[in-house]
Design a protein around this motif. Structure first.
Motif, PDB file in Angstrom:
ATOM      1  N   LEU A 114      -2.392   0.269  -4.320  1.00  0.00           N
ATOM      2  CA  LEU A 114      -1.345  -0.744  -4.390  1.00  0.00           C
ATOM      3  C   LEU A 114      -0.209  -0.222  -5.257  1.00  0.00           C
ATOM      4  N   VAL A 115       1.012  -0.397  -4.773  1.00  0.00           N
ATOM      5  CA  VAL A 115       2.189   0.059  -5.507  1.00  0.00           C
ATOM      6  C   VAL A 115       3.074  -1.140  -5.800  1.00  0.00           C
ATOM      7  N   PHE A 116       3.225  -1.472  -7.073  1.00  0.00           N
ATOM      8  CA  PHE A 116       4.089  -2.565  -7.487  1.00  0.00           C
ATOM      9  C   PHE A 116       5.433  -1.999  -7.949  1.00  0.00           C
ATOM     10  N   ASP A 117       6.502  -2.775  -7.775  1.00  0.00           N
ATOM     11  CA  ASP A 117       7.841  -2.336  -8.210  1.00  0.00           C
ATOM     12  C   ASP A 117       8.165  -0.962  -7.635  1.00  0.00           C
ATOM     13  N   ARG A 118       7.962  -0.798  -6.344  1.00  0.00           N
ATOM     14  CA  ARG A 118       8.098   0.525  -5.737  1.00  0.00           C
ATOM     15  C   ARG A 118       9.443   1.184  -6.030  1.00  0.00           C
ATOM     16  N   GLU A 119      10.530   0.480  -5.730  1.00  0.00           N
ATOM     17  CA  GLU A 119      11.852   1.081  -5.921  1.00  0.00           C
ATOM     18  C   GLU A 119      12.160   1.330  -7.391  1.00  0.00           C
ATOM     19  N   LEU A 166       0.827  -1.207   0.000  1.00  0.00           N
ATOM     20  CA  LEU A 166       0.000   0.000   0.000  1.00  0.00           C
ATOM     21  C   LEU A 166       0.863   1.259   0.000  1.00  0.00           C
ATOM     22  N   ALA A 167       0.442   2.251  -0.763  1.00  0.00           N
ATOM     23  CA  ALA A 167       1.142   3.534  -0.794  1.00  0.00           C
ATOM     24  C   ALA A 167       1.098   4.178   0.589  1.00  0.00           C
ATOM     25  N   ASP A 168       2.178   4.863   0.932  1.00  0.00           N
ATOM     26  CA  ASP A 168       2.240   5.578   2.216  1.00  0.00           C
ATOM     27  C   ASP A 168       3.066   6.842   2.030  1.00  0.00           C
ATOM     28  N   GLY A 169       3.326   7.518   3.139  1.00  0.00           N
ATOM     29  CA  GLY A 169       4.073   8.769   3.067  1.00  0.00           C
ATOM     30  C   GLY A 169       5.478   8.623   2.529  1.00  0.00           C
ATOM     31  N   ALA A 170       6.001   7.383   2.523  1.00  0.00           N
ATOM     32  CA  ALA A 170       7.354   7.150   2.016  1.00  0.00           C
ATOM     33  C   ALA A 170       7.394   7.097   0.499  1.00  0.00           C
ATOM     34  N   LEU A 171       6.219   7.086  -0.133  1.00  0.00           N
ATOM     35  CA  LEU A 171       6.161   7.037  -1.594  1.00  0.00           C
ATOM     36  C   LEU A 171       6.284   8.455  -2.137  1.00  0.00           C
ATOM     37  N   HIS A 172       7.499   8.845  -2.465  1.00  0.00           N
ATOM     38  CA  HIS A 172       7.701  10.161  -3.058  1.00  0.00           C
ATOM     39  C   HIS A 172       9.009  10.177  -3.842  1.00  0.00           C
ATOM     40  N   CYS A 198       3.640  14.554 -13.334  1.00  0.00           N
ATOM     41  CA  CYS A 198       3.377  14.392 -11.905  1.00  0.00           C
ATOM     42  C   CYS A 198       2.298  13.332 -11.690  1.00  0.00           C
ATOM     43  N   LEU A 199       2.528  12.472 -10.687  1.00  0.00           N
ATOM     44  CA  LEU A 199       1.576  11.425 -10.326  1.00  0.00           C
ATOM     45  C   LEU A 199       1.188  11.561  -8.867  1.00  0.00           C
ATOM     46  N   VAL A 200      -0.110  11.587  -8.605  1.00  0.00           N
ATOM     47  CA  VAL A 200      -0.627  11.644  -7.237  1.00  0.00           C
ATOM     48  C   VAL A 200      -1.533  10.434  -7.015  1.00  0.00           C
ATOM     49  N   VAL A 201      -1.257   9.663  -5.955  1.00  0.00           N
ATOM     50  CA  VAL A 201      -2.095   8.519  -5.603  1.00  0.00           C
ATOM     51  C   VAL A 201      -2.565   8.674  -4.162  1.00  0.00           C
ATOM     52  N   GLU A 202      -3.515   7.838  -3.772  1.00  0.00           N
ATOM     53  CA  GLU A 202      -4.073   7.933  -2.429  1.00  0.00           C
ATOM     54  C   GLU A 202      -3.338   7.021  -1.460  1.00  0.00           C
ATOM     55  N   SER A 203      -2.815   7.600  -0.404  1.00  0.00           N
ATOM     56  CA  SER A 203      -2.079   6.843   0.598  1.00  0.00           C
ATOM     57  C   SER A 203      -2.996   5.879   1.339  1.00  0.00           C
ATOM     58  N   GLY A 204      -2.508   4.655   1.554  1.00  0.00           N
ATOM     59  CA  GLY A 204      -3.250   3.657   2.308  1.00  0.00           C
ATOM     60  C   GLY A 204      -4.319   2.936   1.523  1.00  0.00           C
ATOM     61  N   VAL A 240       6.315  12.185  -7.932  1.00  0.00           N
ATOM     62  CA  VAL A 240       5.384  11.173  -7.430  1.00  0.00           C
ATOM     63  C   VAL A 240       5.036  11.516  -5.984  1.00  0.00           C
ATOM     64  N   MET A 241       3.743  11.500  -5.661  1.00  0.00           N
ATOM     65  CA  MET A 241       3.296  11.811  -4.296  1.00  0.00           C
ATOM     66  C   MET A 241       2.161  10.888  -3.887  1.00  0.00           C
ATOM     67  N   ALA A 242       2.093  10.606  -2.581  1.00  0.00           N
ATOM     68  CA  ALA A 242       0.957   9.879  -2.016  1.00  0.00           C
ATOM     69  C   ALA A 242       0.236  10.825  -1.074  1.00  0.00           C
TER      70      ALA A 242
END
Length: 275
Positions: free
Chosen positions: A247-252, A135-141, A238-244, A265-267
């Motif tokens: 789903l984020v695949f291949d995050r890194e 799940l996307a969270d605040g660390a997704l940026h 720019c990409l904005v998704v909803e935190s929590g 990229v922001m959550a």
């Protein structure tokens, strides 16, 4: 002692494989029902049992689960929605359910199927319960933050995406100069981004968020490296998704590519659009 079984209704892409690996690591026996033309063949090596069906063969799906003693199941991965016009083979059970639908919106179909399966003794669970790390969270940026114009467009997109989801149409919108240039319908996120980027020319903002009435057991918004690839090809910045709730695949790899291409990229959580 035999391992407890978990049913896996598998759609496309890598989510079914990720779920299967996580479930088996937790000691569960994974019984998969996979869709021909959608589910990747590699899933067979990651599950204990697998049955292949055509889209719409609900009776065959239930038969496979009953034979394996499955009482809990998850839905992982989507299906190509345009196939409902050309490549669905509904059996009698599916036809009975379809006749009771008011329209072919995602949540309506999935809730109807989930309730029918529950009536037949198979409870549909939320797939991300076993994989909360997706799940996307605040660390997704990304390294680059948003510009003033991108923030303005993101706020517009955030509001529009909520209303789009409220109508159970789609989850993604593309905005440029505070104008909505594309909304997602049956074509899917990648096609929506590509169309929006082409219309906007460059520097469009992509917003993808959960529907307000989303049933979290299925059809959560998802993004990954491929999302950023399509954005880069289309000139979106720019990409904005909803935190929590995304789903984020291949995050890194996804964030690495975003940094390479200069994409922000922001959550966001509820209320971030007001800041």
């Amino acid at each position: 002692m035999s391992r407890q079984a978990i049913g896996l209704i598998a759609g496309s892409n890598q989510f079914p494989i990720l779920f299967a690996k996580a479930a088996r690591a937790k000691g569960l026996r994974v019984v998969a029902v996979a869709h021909l033309g959608e589910t990747v063949p590699e899933l067979a090596a990651e599950v204990d049992e697998i049955t292949w069906i055509h889209l719409g063969q609900l009776g065959k799906l239930l038969k496979a689960f009953r034979k394996a003693g499955v009482t809990r199941a998850v839905m992982c991965g989507g299906v190509t929605k345009t196939r409902i016009f050309s490549d669905v083979r509904p059996d009698l059970r599916a036809l009975f359910l379809l006749r009771h639908l008011r329209h072919m919106a995602d949540d309506g179909i999935l809730r109807t199927v989930a309730q029918y399966m529950a009536d037949q003794g198979v409870t549909i669970m939320a797939s991300h319960e076993l994989l909360p790390e997706l799940l996307a969270d605040g660390a997704l940026h990304s390294r680059r933050g948003p510009s003033v114009d991108e923030l303005d467009d993101a706020r517009v997109g955030w509001t529009v995406a909520e209303q789009l989801g409220r109508l159970d149409i789609g989850q993604c919108v593309v905005v440029r100069g505070k104008a909505v240039v594309a909304v997602e319908a049956i074509e899917g996120t990648d096609a929506c981004i590509a169309r929006g980027g082409k219309l906007a020319g460059e520097k469009a903002v992509v917003v993808k968020r959960c529907k307000p009435t989303q049933d979290l057991r299925f059809d959560l918004p998802s993004v990954g490296r491929r999302t950023v690839e399509v954005m880069a090809e289309s000139g979106c910045s720019c990409l904005v998704v909803e935190s929590g709730k995304t789903l984020v695949f291949d995050r890194e790899p996804m964030l690495s590519l975003a940094d390479e291409k200069g994409i922000c990229v922001m959550a966001w959580t509820e209320g971030d659009d007001k800041k």
